[in-house]
Design an enzyme around this catalytic site. Structure first.
Site, PDB file in Angstrom:
ATOM      1  N   GLU A  25       0.816  -1.223   0.000  1.00  0.00           N
ATOM      2  CA  GLU A  25       0.000   0.000   0.000  1.00  0.00           C
ATOM      3  C   GLU A  25       0.847   1.270   0.000  1.00  0.00           C
ATOM      4  O   GLU A  25       1.198   1.787   1.055  1.00  0.00           O
ATOM      5  CB  GLU A  25      -0.946  -0.006   1.214  1.00  0.00           C
TER       6      GLU A  25
ATOM      7  N   LYS B 126      -2.225  -1.796  -3.465  1.00  0.00           N
ATOM      8  CA  LYS B 126      -3.319  -0.978  -2.913  1.00  0.00           C
ATOM      9  C   LYS B 126      -2.869   0.483  -2.914  1.00  0.00           C
ATOM     10  O   LYS B 126      -2.329   0.977  -1.931  1.00  0.00           O
ATOM     11  CB  LYS B 126      -3.648  -1.463  -1.492  1.00  0.00           C
TER      12      LYS B 126
HETATM   13  P1  13P Z   1      -9.006   4.480   3.495  1.00  0.00           P
HETATM   14  O1  13P Z   1      -9.871   3.819   2.466  1.00  0.00           O
HETATM   15  O2  13P Z   1      -9.742   5.099   4.615  1.00  0.00           O
HETATM   16  O3  13P Z   1      -7.962   5.377   2.865  1.00  0.00           O
HETATM   17  O4  13P Z   1      -8.176   3.333   4.205  1.00  0.00           O
HETATM   18  C1  13P Z   1      -7.545   2.374   3.480  1.00  0.00           C
HETATM   19  C2  13P Z   1      -6.567   1.720   4.360  1.00  0.00           C
HETATM   20  O5  13P Z   1      -6.602   0.520   4.526  1.00  0.00           O
HETATM   21  C3  13P Z   1      -5.556   2.570   5.034  1.00  0.00           C
HETATM   22  O6  13P Z   1      -4.472   1.776   5.394  1.00  0.00           O
END
Ligand code: 13P
Length: 329
Positions: A174, A216
């Site tokens: 991510e 992500k």
């Molecule tokens: P948000 O969709 O609130 O950005 O969160 C995604 C997430 O998993 C943050 O680590």
């Protein structure tokens, strides 16, 4: 299960991820807003509300759990991972333990969480996790993110991925380029491209198999304080032109985070991305925390009498995301 199959299953054509992995600190802040007492028990109850929602499996392929939650059970003593499995929903766990400012680079941050990673991975795998998550957060500014910060975080993401893959856990990677700030859509595109380019270079240096990861990322958006809002077709074309340039086609699935957008904004932008996506590239879906949950928490407020309608709200939110995932909003 093979991580490649897990990534494909998560990228189901009508479904996406419910990110329910708020840390204790984040959950406390969210709960305090609605005067909900925060302890392990209220967090457990809230997660039970989410995971026992009837029909959730029609829109949600996977749930990201926090380290606390993966060990928790329903009132009837059933592990949450079992409840989800019964519904055909995959469980995973957030493995990073959060960000710290790096001295000399403040406010820029690197992410921690490699301590005992082998032991933790095995423990969570035994509890039912088939994937993990690690987030790196980047601020946009004149010289931000610094090259050193991008390199350090990308290296950590590559190392974390290798440990996951050692035990056949799919690593969710991510890189979150934050909406905070007054940057333009174009500036966000430049910085996102830099972050993703360095990330894929590091993954390649460390020989991480790209077919066995799930990306992500954040969408390309103007900063929250920029005073401008881009229409979904501009967000989608800016996002896709960066991704087509730098994200290899052998990455099976991309699941966008919501990043502080409302449900309406995040789903409208995803919907447009799906419509513009060229065939033969990655599966593209959602992995939303705030966009899916803010209105649910607001409705629940910790009261049992709001339980049912909060679950209905979650289902309605998830259905909207599922339509966006199909470009049918
Ligand atoms: P948000 O969709 O609130 O950005 O969160 C995604 C997430 O998993 C943050 O680590």
């Amino acid at each position: 299960m093979d991580p490649e199959d897990i990534a494909k299953q998560i990228g189901h054509p009508q479904k996406g991820i419910l990110a329910a992995d708020w840390s204790v600190g984040t959950a406390t802040k969210k709960f305090e807003k609605f005067s909900i007492p925060t302890d392990g028990e209220t967090r457990r109850k809230y997660r039970q509300l989410l995971f026992t929602t009837e029909g959730l499996e029609n829109y949600i392929s996977a749930v990201i759990l926090h380290e606390e939650t993966i060990k928790q059970k329903t009132d009837d003593g059933v592990l949450f991972t079992e409840v989800l499995k019964e519904k055909g929903i995959l469980s995973g766990v957030r493995l990073d333990i959060g960000q710290e400012e790096l001295p000399g680079f403040s406010p820029e941050q690197i992410t921690f969480g490699l301590d005992n990673i082998r032991r933790r991975l095995l423990e969570y795998k035994n509890l039912g996790a088939v994937f993990a998550k690690w987030r790196a957060a980047y601020f946009i500014g004149d010289s931000k993110p610094a090259r050193e910060i991008i390199d350090a975080n990308s290296t950590l993401l590559a190392i974390y991925s290798l440990f996951c893959l050692e035990v056949d856990i799919l690593p969710i990677i991510e890189p979150d380029v934050l909406m905070d700030g007054s940057h333009s859509l174009e500036q966000c595109a430049v910085k996102t491209e830099e972050v993703l380019t360095r990330l894929f270079q590091k993954l390649s240096d460390f020989k991480v198999d790209r077919k066995k990861i799930l990306l992500k990322p954040s969408m390309v958006l103007p900063g929250k304080e920029s005073g401008s809002k881009s229409i979904p077709s501009d967000v989608a074309s800016a996002t896709l032109s960066v991704f087509e340039k730098v994200v290899p086609v052998d990455v099976p699935t991309i699941a966008f985070l919501s990043g502080g957008q409302t449900l309406e904004e995040a789903s409208a932008n995803l919907n447009e991305i799906e419509k513009m996506l060229k065939p033969g590239l990655w599966q593209v879906t959602f992995s939303f925390a705030r966009a899916l949950q803010e209105t649910v928490l607001e409705m629940w407020r910790g009261h049992d009498e709001n339980w049912k309608m909060s679950q209905e709200k979650l289902l309605e939110n998830a259905r909207l995301c599922s339509l966006a995932r199909q470009g049918k909003l």
